[in-house]
Scaffold this active site. Structure first.
Site: not given
Length: 359
Positions: A155, A249
């Site tokens: 990810c 993120h």
């Protein structure tokens, strides 16, 4: 409709697959599989905590009611003859054993890292390296499988690779430096991140993460040469940290380009990058792969992670850098549990269906 099984269905990524596939126009969930301890029960019973009755549903979206009454089977006993596609949301160790078993008969799209670094296995992001999909024909022939295994990237790699793609194509890249501030959801629920460790804190090390990002970025942005991928030649170095954010993120990126590029040229390259025909018409595809924000206080995970259903990468603070040769620097936010997980895997499935690899 393509009949899909979700393996690892009771975990957080498995639940994300269930949400991503709700009312999908091309794919129908026909089977749910998990560990032996969940097998033989309805899905609702399998995710209900014994004793307390708490429903261990971890997605922000409500439970998908048609799935709640479906039976859960032992992953080892999944009948691949009853499905056309397997979405794998299991840990890497289990994936090493189970995914080849499934791939002997049907395509497997995985969120696990087990096969990411195999020479005949592409790591796919539609619109970034869609042409790598032809490696699946090599894999099938080499392994004598009817299906295949193709994982999505880590990810953290996902947002980085997406934003580097237009810079690499337009200006070339000599080197990339990145520091991540990764959301807690990326660690999962079990074992996850202990609350007292992350509260009022930043954890400066995520085991194995930096090596994954560095290897995967070069593989994703490499080029097909014959029947193999020649990795991108630019160096990648990163520091990966965990912060007290639920989802999304954040990454700070420093890039040295081969040809001079100022901030406006970089913004134009990222703004113009849509993924083109590689993602056109795919149900889960974002309208734009990258959304550039000129507000100096953006992107922020809370405000920008849900762009285009969590499928677009948000970029801001694009500037020239005076230390690196032909230096650029920017900040990105990528939704780690949408584009970086199940929904990104569904996008891969859509591309492979359209292009004749599935179905």
């Amino acid at each position: 409709m393509i009949r899909a099984a979700i393996v690892g269905a009771t975990g957080i990524v498995g639940q994300q697959f269930i949400v991503a596939l709700k009312d999908h126009p091309w794919i129908e969930v026909k089977a749910l599989a998990a560990s032996e301890r969940s097998a033989g029960r309805s899905y609702k019973d399998a995710i209900t905590a014994p004793g307390t009755g708490a429903l261990r549903w971890f997605c922000s979206e409500p439970p998908v009611e048609p799935v709640m009454d479906m039976p859960v089977v032992n992953a080892a006993d999944l009948k691949t003859g009853e499905v056309d596609l397997v979405f794998s949301a299991i840990e890497s160790d289990a994936a090493k054993a189970l995914e080849p078993h499934f791939a002997a008969d049907v395509p497997v799209i995985s969120t696990a890292s087990a096969f990411r670094y195999e020479e005949d296995v592409p790591i796919l992001i539609p619109g970034v390296n869609s042409d790598h999909a032809r490696l699946l024909d090599v894999q099938r022939k080499k392994r004598n499988w009817k299906g295949f295994v193709t994982p999505i990237p880590n990810c953290t790699t996902c947002g980085l690779a997406i934003t580097l793609k237009p810079l690499y194509e337009t200006f070339g890249l000599s080197s990339v430096l990145m520091t991540s501030l990764q959301a807690m959801s990326g660690a999962g629920r079990s074992p996850g991140v202990i609350g007292l460790d992350i509260l009022d804190n930043v954890i400066p090390f995520i085991p194995g993460e930096e090596e994954k990002v560095q290897r995967e970025t070069q593989k994703l942005l490499g080029r097909m040469e014959g029947d193999s991928i020649q990795g991108a030649s630019f160096g990648v170095s990163c520091t990966c940290t965990r912060v007290e954010v639920l989802e999304g993120h954040t990454e700070t990126v420093f890039a040295s380009t081969e040809r001079p590029a100022d901030a406006e040229a970089a913004i134009a390259a990222m703004t113009d990058y849509t993924g083109g025909q590689d993602v056109s018409g795919l149900p889960s595809a974002p309208a734009r792969m990258i959304v550039v924000n000129r507000d100096p206080f953006r992107p922020q995970p809370r405000l920008d992670r849900d762009n285009d259903g969590g499928m677009a990468t948000a970029v801001g603070r694009v500037r020239s850098d005076s230390v690196l040769e032909n230096g650029l620097k920017y900040v990105l936010v990528s939704h780690n549990t949408k584009m970086g997980a199940a929904k990104g895997a569904v996008l891969v499935a859509e591309m492979l269906m359209r292009d004749g690899y599935i179905g």
